[in-house]
Scaffold this motif. Structure first.
Motif, PDB file in Angstrom:
ATOM      1  N   LEU A 200       3.431  -8.698 -13.082  1.00 22.55           N
ATOM      2  CA  LEU A 200       3.106  -7.987 -11.987  1.00 22.55           C
ATOM      3  C   LEU A 200       3.572  -5.970 -12.377  1.00 22.55           C
ATOM      4  O   LEU A 200       4.404  -5.962 -12.149  1.00 22.55           O
ATOM      5  CB  LEU A 200       3.830  -8.602 -11.106  1.00 22.55           C
ATOM      6  CG  LEU A 200       3.533  -9.985 -10.302  1.00 22.55           C
ATOM      7  CD1 LEU A 200       4.568 -10.386  -9.566  1.00 22.55           C
ATOM      8  CD2 LEU A 200       2.359 -10.063 -10.346  1.00 22.55           C
ATOM      9  N   GLU A 204       3.028  -5.245  -6.587  1.00 20.99           N
ATOM     10  CA  GLU A 204       2.942  -6.819  -6.631  1.00 20.99           C
ATOM     11  C   GLU A 204       4.265  -7.067  -6.085  1.00 20.99           C
ATOM     12  O   GLU A 204       4.221  -8.370  -5.408  1.00 20.99           O
ATOM     13  CB  GLU A 204       2.074  -7.355  -7.267  1.00 20.99           C
ATOM     14  CG  GLU A 204       0.784  -6.711  -7.114  1.00 20.99           C
ATOM     15  CD  GLU A 204      -0.230  -7.482  -8.394  1.00 20.99           C
ATOM     16  OE1 GLU A 204      -1.509  -7.083  -9.102  1.00 20.99           O
ATOM     17  OE2 GLU A 204       0.386  -7.674 -10.019  1.00 20.99           O
ATOM     18  N   SER A 207       5.378  -6.798  -2.898  1.00 17.94           N
ATOM     19  CA  SER A 207       4.693  -7.473  -2.423  1.00 17.94           C
ATOM     20  C   SER A 207       5.628  -9.122  -2.163  1.00 17.94           C
ATOM     21  O   SER A 207       5.570  -9.349  -1.071  1.00 17.94           O
ATOM     22  CB  SER A 207       3.672  -7.009  -1.944  1.00 17.94           C
ATOM     23  OG  SER A 207       2.738  -8.712  -1.455  1.00 17.94           O
TER      24      SER A 207
END
Length: 408
Positions: A200, A204, A207
């Motif tokens: 990631l 990301e 999130s």
């Protein structure tokens, strides 16, 4: 006639000369300049044997001096002489002989970044095979030794088991598993490839952490089936503003079972994070971007899976064969169950009134309805890669859990 040298022999020779020159320079700083014979070194610069012999002669000359070296210097001199002898004999350096404070430190990890055009089509040839070979030297100590090295089945890195233990990546409970699987077809993933969360980006990962906080997921804890399903319900309602259907809830329950292969009644935190990481990547990244994450070893395994299936001249396979291939990536090292020695072929049919039978029968009926349509759709090599890439990535961890269960 010339002498042919393999790649390993070339690496060894370069490594020996490099370490010899480095050690020789260190010896120059420690010894008086009057003891160094510049003419002799200039004539023998390229010969490792002469360098070893010269150092040993100078050490013998320094022994009878009244103002001898200290105990620390003598120990360091013996260690250097032993290193020279190893280099001369081509034995390399053992992992336990390194300074742990300087050598065995956790490497800094920088999360990947999305390139500007990583969603553009990527051409991966089916006919052009790739010659894949593992590295020659240990990723941690950066030294080749004659002892066995454990190769990663995803990338080209190799490791000493002693280095993995000192780094804290290999424990006694997993040492036997690594030893048994590293050199088999199943293989073993290194600590970089074993953690799907490392794929990631910073955005990301932020999130994902924000989602965990909003759904009140406590880090480093196990999730029961109720907790897992409650989390999936919250995610679905946030995204689609409606509750999950019965079919979606059943699929989530099957995913929980895939994450709990030992039937402990809970999902371990690393498996849960890897599952959520791969699900997030499947949701936010295009397939062309995911294809760029495949390593040469993974691309070769994809070719080896597709080629036997495409027997016709057009290089096509059926949708059913493509779906079956999605299950083959999860070649896990299964632990033997000591309490069960009965083959499944000797077990009678499951009762229709059992809960497990009712849930699985509904899935089988839905699967059979679409079988004919699946078999009729041809799949070429680029489509095969795009539809399998997420499962190839999900199969990287060593855990027996299936972090993204393919559709039936």
């Amino acid at each position: 006639m010339g002498v042919l040298m393999s790649r390993r022999q070339t690496v060894e020779q370069v490594q020996k000369v490099s370490l010899a020159v480095s050690a020789f320079k260190d010896g120059l700083r420690e010894r008086p300049s009057t003891k160094r014979k510049a003419e002799a070194w200039g004539g023998q610069r390229g010969t490792l044997e002469h360098v070893v012999q010269e150092v040993q002669e100078e050490e013998e000359e320094e022994r009878p001096e009244a103002a001898g070296p200290s105990q620390t210097q003598r120990e360091k001199s013996r260690a250097n002489r032993a290193a020279w002898e190893r280099l001369r004999d081509g034995r390399g350096v053992e992992p336990e002989e390194f300074d742990r404070a300087n050598r065995f430190t956790l490497p800094a990890f920088v999360r990947p970044t999305r390139e500007l055009h990583d969603d553009e089509p990527l051409e991966i040839s089916l006919e052009q095979r790739e010659q894949v070979s593992s590295d020659e030297m240990c990723e941690i100590c950066e030294v080749w030794t004659a002892e066995s090295l454990f190769p990663c089945r995803v990338c080209t890195r190799v490791y000493h088991d002693g280095c993995l233990r000192r780094m804290g990546f290999l424990h006694n409970s997993s040492a036997v598993e690594v030893t048994e699987t590293a050199h088999t077809e199943t293989g073993w993933s290194c600590y970089y490839c074993d953690n799907l969360n490392l794929l990631l980006t910073e955005e990301e990962m932020y999130s994902l952490m924000e989602t965990f906080q909003q759904c009140k997921i406590i880090p480093e804890t196990c999730l029961t089936q109720d907790n897992f399903l409650h989390y999936k319900h919250l995610l679905h309602k946030r995204r689609f503003e409606r509750p999950m259907s019965e079919e979606q809830e059943e699929r989530a329950a099957l995913q929980f079972s895939a994450l709990d292969p030992d039937k402990k009644g809970h999902v371990e935190w690393p498996d849960f994070v890897s599952h959520e990481s791969i699900v997030l990547m499947q949701k936010v990244r295009p397939q062309n971007s995911l294809l760029r994450l495949l390593t040469a070893k993974e691309r070769e395994r994809a070719r080896a899976t597709f080629l036997p299936l495409s027997q016709d001249s057009q290089g096509l396979i059926s949708e059913g064969e493509c779906r079956k291939a999605q299950h083959t990536w999860f070649r896990k090292h299964q632990k033997e169950a000591p309490s069960c020695n009965v083959s499944i072929s000797h077990v009678g049919p499951m009762s229709e009134s059992s809960p497990a039978s009712s849930g699985s029968s509904r899935s089988q009926e839905k699967t059979l309805l679409g079988t004919e349509q699946e078999e009729s759709r041809p799949v070429d090599w680029p489509t095969f890669l795009k539809e399998n890439v997420i499962y190839i990535l999900a199969a990287r961890p060593n855990s027996a859990a299936i972090h993204l269960k393919p559709l039936a």
